[in-house]
Design a protein around this motif. Sequence first.
Motif, mmCIF file in Angstrom:
data_model
loop_
_atom_site.group_PDB
_atom_site.id
_atom_site.type_symbol
_atom_site.label_atom_id
_atom_site.label_comp_id
_atom_site.label_asym_id
_atom_site.label_seq_id
_atom_site.Cartn_x
_atom_site.Cartn_y
_atom_site.Cartn_z
ATOM 1 N N VAL A 1 40.167 39.891 37.989
ATOM 2 C CA VAL A 1 39.977 38.441 37.951
ATOM 3 C C VAL A 1 40.594 37.846 39.205
ATOM 4 O O VAL A 1 41.744 38.147 39.540
ATOM 5 N N ALA A 2 39.847 37.022 39.911
ATOM 6 C CA ALA A 2 40.369 36.378 41.117
ATOM 7 C C ALA A 2 39.606 35.082 41.359
ATOM 8 O O ALA A 2 38.535 34.854 40.800
ATOM 9 N N HIS A 3 40.180 34.231 42.178
ATOM 10 C CA HIS A 3 39.539 32.981 42.563
ATOM 11 C C HIS A 3 38.722 33.266 43.822
ATOM 12 O O HIS A 3 39.281 33.622 44.852
ATOM 13 N N ASN A 4 37.406 33.130 43.734
ATOM 14 C CA ASN A 4 36.484 33.627 44.763
ATOM 15 C C ASN A 4 36.616 35.150 44.816
ATOM 16 O O ASN A 4 36.956 35.742 45.832
ATOM 17 N N ALA A 5 36.321 35.782 43.682
ATOM 18 C CA ALA A 5 36.626 37.200 43.462
ATOM 19 C C ALA A 5 35.927 38.141 44.421
ATOM 20 O O ALA A 5 36.436 39.232 44.693
ATOM 21 N N ARG B 1 34.245 42.584 37.923
ATOM 22 C CA ARG B 1 35.098 41.489 38.363
ATOM 23 C C ARG B 1 34.622 40.190 37.725
ATOM 24 O O ARG B 1 33.470 40.066 37.305
ATOM 25 N N LEU B 2 35.528 39.229 37.678
ATOM 26 C CA LEU B 2 35.224 37.913 37.134
ATOM 27 C C LEU B 2 35.798 36.879 38.083
ATOM 28 O O LEU B 2 37.000 36.898 38.378
ATOM 29 N N CYS B 3 34.956 35.988 38.553
ATOM 30 C CA CYS B 3 35.391 34.932 39.467
ATOM 31 C C CYS B 3 35.725 33.685 38.662
ATOM 32 O O CYS B 3 34.902 33.205 37.876
ATOM 33 N N THR B 4 36.919 33.134 38.849
ATOM 34 C CA THR B 4 37.312 31.958 38.085
ATOM 35 C C THR B 4 36.560 30.704 38.544
ATOM 36 O O THR B 4 36.494 29.728 37.800
ATOM 37 N N ILE B 5 36.006 30.728 39.745
ATOM 38 C CA ILE B 5 35.134 29.619 40.165
ATOM 39 C C ILE B 5 33.874 29.627 39.306
ATOM 40 O O ILE B 5 33.450 28.594 38.776
ATOM 41 N N ALA C 1 46.666 33.227 36.605
ATOM 42 C CA ALA C 1 46.810 33.795 35.265
ATOM 43 C C ALA C 1 47.008 32.689 34.228
ATOM 44 O O ALA C 1 46.430 32.722 33.133
ATOM 45 N N GLU C 2 47.815 31.694 34.574
ATOM 46 C CA GLU C 2 48.064 30.593 33.648
ATOM 47 C C GLU C 2 46.814 29.756 33.427
ATOM 48 O O GLU C 2 46.587 29.232 32.326
ATOM 49 N N ALA C 3 46.007 29.594 34.465
ATOM 50 C CA ALA C 3 44.778 28.814 34.335
ATOM 51 C C ALA C 3 43.662 29.630 33.686
ATOM 52 O O ALA C 3 42.792 29.071 33.010
ATOM 53 N N PHE C 4 43.701 30.935 33.870
ATOM 54 C CA PHE C 4 42.652 31.781 33.301
ATOM 55 C C PHE C 4 42.768 31.881 31.786
ATOM 56 O O PHE C 4 41.762 31.903 31.074
ATOM 57 N N ARG C 5 43.983 31.924 31.276
ATOM 58 C CA ARG C 5 44.163 32.097 29.829
ATOM 59 C C ARG C 5 43.484 30.999 29.027
ATOM 60 O O ARG C 5 42.668 31.290 28.126
ATOM 61 N N PRO C 6 43.732 29.702 29.310
ATOM 62 C CA PRO C 6 43.009 28.674 28.548
ATOM 63 C C PRO C 6 41.516 28.668 28.835
ATOM 64 O O PRO C 6 40.722 28.309 27.961
ATOM 65 N N VAL D 1 19.662 25.523 48.069
ATOM 66 C CA VAL D 1 21.095 25.236 48.024
ATOM 67 C C VAL D 1 21.780 26.226 47.092
ATOM 68 O O VAL D 1 21.288 26.499 45.994
ATOM 69 N N VAL D 2 22.917 26.785 47.524
ATOM 70 C CA VAL D 2 23.754 27.613 46.652
ATOM 71 C C VAL D 2 25.195 27.166 46.813
ATOM 72 O O VAL D 2 25.558 26.546 47.817
ATOM 73 N N ASP D 3 26.022 27.481 45.814
ATOM 74 C CA ASP D 3 27.431 27.126 45.934
ATOM 75 C C ASP D 3 28.203 28.245 46.631
ATOM 76 O O ASP D 3 27.662 29.307 46.945
ATOM 77 N N GLU D 4 29.479 27.982 46.857
ATOM 78 C CA GLU D 4 30.321 28.914 47.613
ATOM 79 C C GLU D 4 30.422 30.280 46.953
ATOM 80 O O GLU D 4 30.343 31.317 47.625
ATOM 81 N N ALA D 5 30.606 30.293 45.621
ATOM 82 C CA ALA D 5 30.744 31.571 44.925
ATOM 83 C C ALA D 5 29.469 32.396 45.041
ATOM 84 O O ALA D 5 29.518 33.604 45.295
ATOM 85 N N ALA D 6 28.314 31.746 44.854
ATOM 86 C CA ALA D 6 27.040 32.464 44.968
ATOM 87 C C ALA D 6 26.827 32.969 46.389
ATOM 88 O O ALA D 6 26.340 34.080 46.602
ATOM 89 N N PHE D 7 27.225 32.159 47.366
ATOM 90 C CA PHE D 7 27.087 32.581 48.757
ATOM 91 C C PHE D 7 27.947 33.801 49.043
ATOM 92 O O PHE D 7 27.526 34.732 49.744
ATOM 93 N N GLY D 8 29.151 33.829 48.473
ATOM 94 C CA GLY D 8 30.014 34.993 48.648
ATOM 95 C C GLY D 8 29.366 36.253 48.115
ATOM 96 O O GLY D 8 29.479 37.328 48.713
ATOM 97 N N GLN D 9 28.691 36.135 46.979
ATOM 98 C CA GLN D 9 27.987 37.290 46.415
ATOM 99 C C GLN D 9 26.849 37.723 47.347
ATOM 100 O O GLN D 9 26.650 38.912 47.586
#
Length: 332
Positions: free
Chosen positions: A103-107, A130-134, A174-179, A313-321
């Motif tokens: 799990v990562a932000h912009n994984a 992997r799981l991207c929190t975005i 980690a604290e933000a991912f749990r909720p 148009v794509v967002d940042e996370a999709a562009f990273g993929q």
Amino acid sequence: MLEDRTTEASSPTRWPAAYPHGYAVVDVETTGLARDDRIISAAVYRLDARGEVEDHWYTLVNPERDPGPVWIHGLTSEVLEGAPLFADIAEEFAARLADRVLVAHNAVFDWQMIAREYARAEREAPVRQRLCTIALSKELGLPLPNHKLESLAAHFGVVQRRAHHALDDARVLAEAFRPSLRAAAQGGVRLPLLECRPLTEWQDRPAPRIGRQAGGGGYGGYRPGTWRPARKRPACPYPNPGRYEEGERLKQGMRVAFSGDTSVERELLEDRATEAGLHVATSLSRLTSLLVTNDPGSGTSKAVKARQYGTPVVDEAAFGQLLADVEPASEE
């Protein structure tokens, strides 16, 4: 120790059987974002199936080269010179990742950096998903002003203590991912899990050795406000193959424009696009292949023109993929 902000009443009565059994919340600090950049620190928070913290781990890593943007991560050549090499911590790092979803932000960025380091060490990272929190925040429809970690943290009332320090960033995530995980479980949301394909070969290009500190001039002399020795990018050597089509791969030569806030520094995203063989455009025209923005409904000139021209148009996370698998230009 992380505080538990949830109660038994707010916990889902039935946990989705298809959800993973454990997570490794990861953050890495690096010398930059290019394919030859290196990890200089790494942190892992191991969580159980419901997002509760089991333990955490942190290490510095000697990148054997210039540490890059010291003004951001604060890790100087002197600090890193006595740190272990990645090969020395690879086994411990792997033990923290094994049998868990990363799990990562912009994984996609963290995963690519980790995969490259393991390939250099002639090993394979034990990560399969992997799981991207975005991406997860979008699935949940969280009302965030942008996709930066600080915005996600603020939404859940998590206090950042040392931004761009791997251990604190991993704690915050980690604290933000749990909720987020519990909200997904309660709503029956399918987690945006993606496959991780380890690298099996690697060849580095020459890089400045550690000790040639930023600001010293010459090769590898980073300066505040930049991540590369030279900011002028070479002209894209490939012809424009046309517009991006949803569900297809990006192709070398495509013209890509960026608009609005991003969780990763804009210049770094542009560098990655250039290194992948894309043409980074400073403006948007009918020839633009793709617009990358996290807010397509905004009133920026690029977003407005994209709507007028029908530009994809794509967002940042999709562009990273998409950057992870750019199609080579056609041979003439």
